[in-house]
Design a protein around this motif. Structure first.
Motif, short mmCIF file in Angstrom:
data_model
loop_
_atom_site.label_atom_id
_atom_site.label_comp_id
_atom_site.label_asym_id
_atom_site.label_seq_id
_atom_site.Cartn_x
_atom_site.Cartn_y
_atom_site.Cartn_z
N ALA A 152 38.43 -8.05 20.72
CA ALA A 152 37.93 -8.82 21.36
C ALA A 152 39.03 -8.96 22.91
CB ALA A 152 37.63 -10.43 21.01
N LYS A 153 40.05 -8.75 23.10
CA LYS A 153 41.45 -8.17 23.35
C LYS A 153 40.94 -6.80 24.51
CE LYS A 153 43.90 -12.03 22.47
NZ LYS A 153 46.05 -12.27 22.11
N LYS A 154 40.31 -6.26 23.54
CA LYS A 154 40.69 -4.33 23.66
C LYS A 154 39.41 -4.36 24.57
CE LYS A 154 43.17 -2.26 20.19
NZ LYS A 154 43.38 -1.73 19.16
N SER A 155 37.84 -5.25 24.39
CA SER A 155 37.20 -5.35 24.42
C SER A 155 36.79 -5.61 26.75
CB SER A 155 35.72 -6.19 24.50
OG SER A 155 34.59 -6.12 24.76
N ILE A 156 38.10 -6.93 26.19
CA ILE A 156 38.13 -7.34 28.08
C ILE A 156 38.89 -5.93 28.84
CG2 ILE A 156 39.31 -8.81 29.18
CD1 ILE A 156 38.90 -10.87 26.65
N ASP A 157 39.97 -5.75 27.89
CA ASP A 157 40.51 -4.48 29.04
C ASP A 157 39.62 -3.68 29.69
OD1 ASP A 157 42.95 -3.68 29.52
OD2 ASP A 157 42.31 -2.04 28.82
N ARG A 158 38.67 -2.61 28.72
CA ARG A 158 37.65 -2.38 29.06
C ARG A 158 36.86 -2.02 29.96
NH1 ARG A 158 37.25 -1.39 22.88
NH2 ARG A 158 35.26 -2.71 22.98
N PRO A 175 40.10 5.20 45.31
CA PRO A 175 41.01 5.62 44.04
C PRO A 175 42.12 5.78 43.46
CG PRO A 175 39.86 7.44 45.78
CD PRO A 175 40.29 5.87 46.31
N CYS A 176 42.08 4.70 42.41
CA CYS A 176 43.27 4.38 41.73
C CYS A 176 43.56 4.48 40.48
CB CYS A 176 43.87 3.05 41.76
SG CYS A 176 42.29 1.83 41.16
N ASP A 177 44.60 4.51 39.51
CA ASP A 177 44.49 4.81 37.82
C ASP A 177 44.20 3.23 37.49
OD1 ASP A 177 45.38 4.29 35.42
OD2 ASP A 177 47.02 6.33 35.78
N ALA A 178 42.89 3.60 36.89
CA ALA A 178 41.72 2.46 36.55
C ALA A 178 42.70 1.24 35.23
CB ALA A 178 40.55 3.15 36.49
N LYS A 179 43.44 2.59 34.99
CA LYS A 179 44.17 2.04 33.57
C LYS A 179 45.15 0.53 34.39
CE LYS A 179 46.36 3.11 29.42
NZ LYS A 179 47.58 3.76 28.69
N MET A 180 46.24 1.56 34.92
CA MET A 180 46.77 0.65 35.40
C MET A 180 46.60 -0.50 36.24
SD MET A 180 50.02 1.81 34.79
CE MET A 180 50.64 0.78 34.71
#
Length: 244
Positions: A152-158, A175-180
């Motif tokens: 569930a937490k991974k889903s929020i991060d996605r 433009p940026c690093d979406a993950k960071m």
């Protein structure tokens, strides 16, 4: 001397002696509603105690005492302490899922959706159920329940990454690093569950509004300034050729 428990029972557990609904033959819907209300009372009391004392220090005896019922009565609603913790975390997760569903249904630019999610997520973090998502260790849960919450937490991060990526694509986010960027936002929001105190200088709504602005101002693409049109030649000549 033992503490008196007279007239200390929460409304959710009180039974009116004069009510015909006390009959064991009350309609099924009434019995189910009463049971749901009592389950909710157990969860509200338990999550407050877990956050106040720590999950390992708080006991079911403490929960039962707060509710003014016996410990065996709790087993009518939950099989044990771990199940109560899991249910509390699920309630926090469900609130976030509901928010995401509403945002997705409403549409909008990536930055608009990101701001809405930040504001709503921040508000959830100011609640006991929201704080339970980040204040408790999933390793205290069974493998199955732990995996459910991790997923569930991974889903929020996605979802955070998705909104940021959408914003980059539609031009509303630089433009940026979406993950960071998602990690930075989630880390700031999750910390609210550690420090927020009800009755403090700022309300939950004020905190959420402030975070929605602060956490996106560095990501939002600035609107291009319109260049003022150059004066026409005819007007320029007329002005320069005027009388002194």
């Amino acid at each position: 001397m033992a503490k008196s428990r007279v007239n200390a029972t929460p409304p959710e557990f009180e039974m009116d002696a004069q009510s015909p609904d006390d009959s064991p033959w009350m309609p099924f819907e009434n019995r189910r509603r009463a049971r749901d209300e009592k389950r909710e009372a157990v969860l509200r009391t338990a999550v407050h105690l877990f956050l106040e004392q720590g999950y390992h220090r708080a006991t079911l005896n403490d929960v039962a005492e707060r509710l003014n019922i016996t410990k065996p009565a709790l087993y009518n609603y939950f099989r044990g302490k771990e199940e109560i913790l899991f249910e509390c975390c699920l309630l926090g997760q469900e609130r976030v899922d509901e928010v995401i569903a509403e945002i997705d249904a409403g549409g909008g630019t990536g930055i608009a959706k990101l701001r809405k999610l930040i504001q709503a997520y921040a508000e959830v973090m100011t609640t006991d159920y929201g704080a339970s998502l980040i204040r408790f260790d999933t390793r205290d849960l069974s493998d199955r329940n732990s995996k459910i919450l991790r997923d569930a937490k991974k889903s929020i991060d996605r979802t955070f990454r998705h909104y940021i990526t959408d914003g980059i694509a539609d031009g509303s986010i630089k433009p940026c690093d979406a993950k960071m960027a998602a990690f930075a936002i989630a880390g700031s929001l999750n910390w609210i569950g550690h420090w927020f105190q009800r009755g403090g200088d700022l309300s939950a709504e004020q905190v959420a509004e402030e975070f929605s602005v602060r956490l996106t101002e560095g990501l939002a693409a600035r609107a291009s300034r319109k260049t003022a049109p150059a004066p026409s030649k005819s007007k320029s000549k007329q002005t320069s050729g005027g009388k002194r």
